[in-house]
Design a protein around this motif. Structure first.
Motif, short mmCIF file in Angstrom:
data_model
loop_
_atom_site.label_atom_id
_atom_site.label_comp_id
_atom_site.label_asym_id
_atom_site.label_seq_id
_atom_site.Cartn_x
_atom_site.Cartn_y
_atom_site.Cartn_z
N HIS A 1 44.13 42.74 32.35
CA HIS A 1 45.21 42.14 33.15
C HIS A 1 44.60 41.01 33.95
N ILE A 2 45.14 39.81 33.78
CA ILE A 2 44.63 38.64 34.47
C ILE A 2 45.63 38.24 35.53
N ILE A 3 45.16 38.22 36.78
CA ILE A 3 46.01 37.77 37.89
C ILE A 3 45.91 36.25 37.93
N ASP A 4 47.02 35.60 37.64
CA ASP A 4 47.06 34.14 37.52
C ASP A 4 47.01 33.51 38.91
N THR A 5 45.83 33.12 39.33
CA THR A 5 45.62 32.60 40.69
C THR A 5 46.15 31.19 40.88
N ARG A 6 46.51 30.51 39.80
CA ARG A 6 47.04 29.15 39.94
C ARG A 6 48.33 29.12 40.74
N THR A 7 49.08 30.22 40.70
CA THR A 7 50.35 30.26 41.43
C THR A 7 50.16 30.66 42.89
N SER B 1 40.04 58.39 23.57
CA SER B 1 39.16 58.73 24.70
C SER B 1 38.33 57.56 25.20
N LYS B 2 38.13 56.55 24.34
CA LYS B 2 37.30 55.41 24.73
C LYS B 2 38.22 54.30 25.23
N VAL B 3 38.44 54.30 26.55
CA VAL B 3 39.34 53.29 27.14
C VAL B 3 38.78 52.88 28.50
N GLU B 4 38.86 51.59 28.75
CA GLU B 4 38.48 51.04 30.06
C GLU B 4 39.45 49.90 30.36
N TYR B 5 39.37 49.39 31.58
CA TYR B 5 40.21 48.24 31.88
C TYR B 5 39.46 47.22 32.72
N VAL B 6 39.96 45.99 32.62
CA VAL B 6 39.39 44.86 33.34
C VAL B 6 40.52 44.14 34.04
N ILE B 7 40.30 43.85 35.32
CA ILE B 7 41.22 43.00 36.08
C ILE B 7 40.42 41.76 36.44
N ASP B 8 40.96 40.61 36.08
CA ASP B 8 40.26 39.36 36.37
C ASP B 8 41.24 38.38 36.99
N TYR B 9 40.73 37.23 37.38
CA TYR B 9 41.51 36.24 38.11
C TYR B 9 41.34 34.87 37.48
N GLY B 10 42.44 34.12 37.39
CA GLY B 10 42.39 32.78 36.82
C GLY B 10 43.52 32.58 35.84
N SER B 11 43.28 31.79 34.82
CA SER B 11 44.28 31.51 33.79
C SER B 11 44.12 32.48 32.63
N PRO B 12 45.12 33.33 32.38
CA PRO B 12 45.01 34.28 31.27
C PRO B 12 44.85 33.57 29.92
N LYS B 13 45.36 32.36 29.83
CA LYS B 13 45.28 31.60 28.58
C LYS B 13 43.85 31.31 28.16
N MET B 14 42.97 31.16 29.11
CA MET B 14 41.58 30.86 28.78
C MET B 14 40.66 32.07 28.97
N TYR C 1 53.01 30.78 52.40
CA TYR C 1 54.17 31.46 52.97
C TYR C 1 53.98 32.96 53.12
N ASP C 2 53.12 33.53 52.31
CA ASP C 2 52.94 34.99 52.31
C ASP C 2 51.47 35.32 52.07
N SER C 3 50.76 35.62 53.13
CA SER C 3 49.31 35.87 53.03
C SER C 3 48.98 37.20 52.37
N THR C 4 49.94 38.07 52.17
CA THR C 4 49.67 39.37 51.54
C THR C 4 49.83 39.32 50.02
N ILE C 5 50.15 38.17 49.47
CA ILE C 5 50.42 38.07 48.04
C ILE C 5 49.22 38.50 47.18
N VAL C 6 48.03 38.12 47.56
CA VAL C 6 46.83 38.49 46.78
C VAL C 6 46.63 40.00 46.83
#
Length: 150
Positions: free
Chosen positions: A40-46, A82-95, A53-58
């Motif tokens: 899941h990539i959190i698109d920080t460009r927005t 059984s073999k599952v992990e996750y990654v959360i990253d920040y930036g443009s999901p497209k790249m 306007y909202d400092s709690t958005i991040v």
């Protein structure tokens, strides 16, 4: 000729299409005894304009991402992978998905939904799935239908 995948990256954003992609990933992982990495990539460009306007958005974005990924991870494990992990990253999901995460995680298949949650961006500058297909160095499966559709 059968394809056998060992490390599958699934791009998820909470959309219905991401749910479909996850179901397809579970099927393939069970068939091939593969590892699933949820991304899941959190698109920080927005954030730059909204954050004024909202400092709690991040903070809320991070909380949403963690809850979403824990839910998906539980779903994958409950389905018998059984073999599952996750990654959360920040930036443009497209790249980040095709260029950074796919290489870092050494994936041989990326699975994503055909559309996601950001219809405005898709209209203006193209979809995330389109960019993943264009830039990935491994196989890509773009899911357009639910698992149950024939």
């Amino acid at each position: 000729m059968g394809m056998n995948y060992k490390n599958i990256l699934v791009a998820v954003d909470g959309s219905t299409e991401a749910e479909w992609a996850l179901k397809k990933a579970i099927e393939i992982a069970k068939r091939d005894d593969a590892q699933i990495t949820l991304a899941h990539i959190i698109d920080t460009r927005t954030f730059s304009t909204v954050e004024a306007y909202d400092s709690t958005i991040v903070e809320r974005g991070n909380m949403f991402a963690r809850e979403l990924m824990e839910k998906y991870k539980s779903e994958v494990m409950a389905a018998g992978v059984s073999k599952v992990e996750y990654v959360i990253d920040y930036g443009s999901p497209k790249m980040i998905i095709p260029k950074d995460l796919a290489k870092k995680q050494e994936v041989d298949l990326i699975i994503c939904g055909a559309t996601g949650m950001n219809a405005v961006e898709r209209f203006l500058i193209g979809s995330v799935s389109e960019n993943i297909v264009r830039h990935a160095s491994c196989d890509v499966l773009v899911v357009r239908t639910s698992k149950d559709d024939k």
